[in-house]
Design an enzyme around this catalytic site. Structure first.
Site, short mmCIF file in Angstrom:
data_model
loop_
_atom_site.label_atom_id
_atom_site.label_comp_id
_atom_site.label_asym_id
_atom_site.label_seq_id
_atom_site.Cartn_x
_atom_site.Cartn_y
_atom_site.Cartn_z
N LYS A 106 -43.56 -61.89 -41.88
CA LYS A 106 -43.87 -61.31 -40.70
C LYS A 106 -43.50 -62.47 -39.77
CE LYS A 106 -45.98 -57.18 -41.41
NZ LYS A 106 -45.67 -55.93 -40.70
N LYS A 212 -42.88 -45.16 -45.76
CA LYS A 212 -44.21 -45.42 -45.95
C LYS A 212 -44.80 -43.90 -46.33
CE LYS A 212 -44.54 -49.60 -43.39
NZ LYS A 212 -45.36 -50.31 -42.53
#
Length: 321
Positions: A106, A212
């Protein structure tokens, strides 16, 4: 299947995180049971009812519909590294992904800290492929500078792709035209936040689709979306418990082609979960999973939170119907 069947078996748990992720130290999820097993409904608290309707569709599919044909019984996964700065914390997390050869990191805050984090992961796992996830927080100009810097100063050809470096489809297309560095671009929010992801023109904007299962609306809708766009797919998690991850694993196993490691190892970020999906040699095996009854009891949410989720499901049910 009706709303009563969902609410009668509803359980809500609060799972402690090992490290803060998306600003969360506790992940709250709702679960319900159907004839095919358990479904997980866990849209983040700030999501509105219209966005949450896809999560409910996915949970209903998991609990009430048969699984599609699966092409594999194991799924290769990537490790996920939050915005950590401490080398020992990062090393501990890397070690929780045995045999994994790809790490997603991230980024998107301070570039100097981002570069240090990427370099730390690269030094701990020097042969691993690296991905950086920006969550659409850069401008096009910043993305060009930052990607070139990351590639040139830290990763070189170990950089597999950059995930959602800018926010919009138009910005992604401009970035691809101007980048002049051979780095693949993956799209996440631009797909799952779209009112109609089937209508998107992704050609020339991204190289890889992130799917997702819960935010997309379930396995069948995700498979149709992948077939429609014809791009390579990475299946990733939305920080679900093992119940939701199990549904994501079935999506990954149901894709005819799966060329990339998937982001379905986020259970390593939890201090406790509702069961185990062990990582073995960088893979997770597909298995039928029931939530651990002791864990359901130990991490049960207080009654006011259960009622909050009941009300939310009732509202979202009306949107879905």
């Amino acid at each position: 299947m009706d709303l009563t069947q969902i609410l009668d078996s509803l359980r809500v748990v609060q799972l402690p995180m090992r490290t803060k992720f998306r600003g969360l130290t506790v992940r709250e999820v709702a679960l319900f049971q159907g004839p095919q097993g358990w479904g997980e409904f866990s849209p983040f608290i700030e999501y509105g009812d219209r966005e949450a309707r896809f999560w409910l569709d996915s949970a209903i599919e998991a609990a009430f519909s048969e699984s599609p044909k699966l092409f594999r019984n194991q799924v290769r996964i990537n490790g996920t590294i939050p915005e950590l700065d401490d080398r020992d914390e990062i090393a501990d997390l890397v070690a929780r992904y045995p045999g994994v050869d790809t790490f997603k990191i991230k980024v998107g805050g301070d570039l100097r800290r981002d570069l240090a984090r990427i370099a730390t992961v690269h030094s701990i796992a020097p042969e691993a492929k690296l991905r950086v996830d920006v969550n659409g927080s850069w401008s096009v100009n910043d993305a060009i500078f930052n990607i070139r810097t990351i590639f040139g100063e830290v990763t070189g050809n170990y950089l597999e792709y950059v995930e959602q470096p800018v926010a919009t489809l138009a910005e992604l297309r401009e970035l691809k035209e101007r980048l002049l560095v051979d780095v693949k671009i993956a799209g996440d929010e631009v797909i799952r936040k779209s009112e109609d992801p089937f209508a998107l023109q992704l050609s020339g904007a991204i190289d890889v689709m992130m799917l997702k299962v819960a935010p997309i609306g379930g396995i069948n809708r995700a498979l149709a979306l992948a077939a429609h766009h014809g791009l390579p797919v990475v299946v990733s998690s939305a920080l679900e418990s093992v119940i939701g991850i199990g549904h994501g694993l079935r999506l990954a196993a149901a894709l005819p082609e799966l060329d990339y490691a998937c982001g379905l190892g986020t259970g390593a970020l939890f201090q406790a979960d509702l069961g185990r999906l062990p990582i073995t040699n960088g893979n997770i095996t597909i298995s039928s999973l029931e939530p651990d009854l002791e864990a359901l009891k130990d991490f049960a949410a207080p009654i006011e939170r259960i009622e909050w989720w009941r009300d939310r499901i009732r509202r979202v049910w009306e949107v879905v119907r």
